[in-house]
Design an enzyme around this catalytic site. Structure first.
Site, PDB file in Angstrom:
ATOM      1  CB  CYS A   7      -0.884  -0.024   1.239  1.00  0.00           C
ATOM      2  SG  CYS A   7      -2.292   1.083   1.145  1.00  0.00           S
ATOM      3  CB  CYS A  79      -4.339   1.397  -1.391  1.00  0.00           C
ATOM      4  SG  CYS A  79      -2.588   1.660  -1.638  1.00  0.00           S
ATOM      5  CB  CYS A  87       6.911  -3.763  -8.514  1.00  0.00           C
ATOM      6  SG  CYS A  87       5.576  -4.246  -7.446  1.00  0.00           S
TER       7      CYS A  87
END
Length: 159
Positions: A7, A79, A87
């Site tokens: 998140c 989220c 990433c």
């Protein structure tokens, strides 16, 4: 297998995912949590609710995805912001799924309404984690296409 709950702030939903998963997970499965822009502190409402549910929170802390102690095999974003972020390259080829949950840390209203928002987030995360852990994990960890499909299906399910 290492599962990362991701998140943005790593103070509430990802912490709850990590703690619930580790409370329920079979031996050999472990969750961690992190944020792309960690707040550096845990949400007291999330910590209180987890403790109320009998889920340990000792040792958990808000951390960056740049400071992970292990490389995850699976990344679950909880989220909307984290779902749209890239990433870091060092995570390599991980299986990703998005399990969006409204952030109870932003809930407004009476104390009862805010508590209800935390209870809802907890119930959704626990339900999805229970669904995940009910899968034939030994079989699916060798079939990433099927595992991803199952995780994405779980990511939209509600209790």
């Amino acid at each position: 297998m290492n599962v990362l709950f991701l998140c943005t702030g790593n103070s509430c939903r990802s912490l709850m995912g990590e703690a619930i998963f580790n409370h329920l997970a079979p031996q050999g499965w472990h969750a961690i949590s992190a944020g792309s822009k960690p707040l550096g502190r845990l949400n007291p409402g999330a910590v209180a609710l987890l403790e109320e549910k009998g889920i340990a929170t000792a040792g958990y802390y808000s951390k960056s995805w740049n400071d992970l102690p292990v490389t995850p095999d699976i990344v679950i974003s909880v989220c909307g912001n984290a779902a749209n972020e890239t990433c870091p390259a060092y995570l390599g080829p991980v299986l990703r799924s998005h399990w969006g949950v409204e952030d109870p840390a932003h809930a407004e209203g009476t104390e009862a309404e805010i508590k209800a928002a935390f209870e809802t987030a907890y119930a959704i995360l626990r339900y999805r984690i229970e669904q995940f852990l009910a899968l034939p994990l030994t079989e699916l960890q060798h079939d990433p296409v099927r595992l991803k499909a199952e995780m994405d299906r779980i990511g939209v399910s509600l209790p």
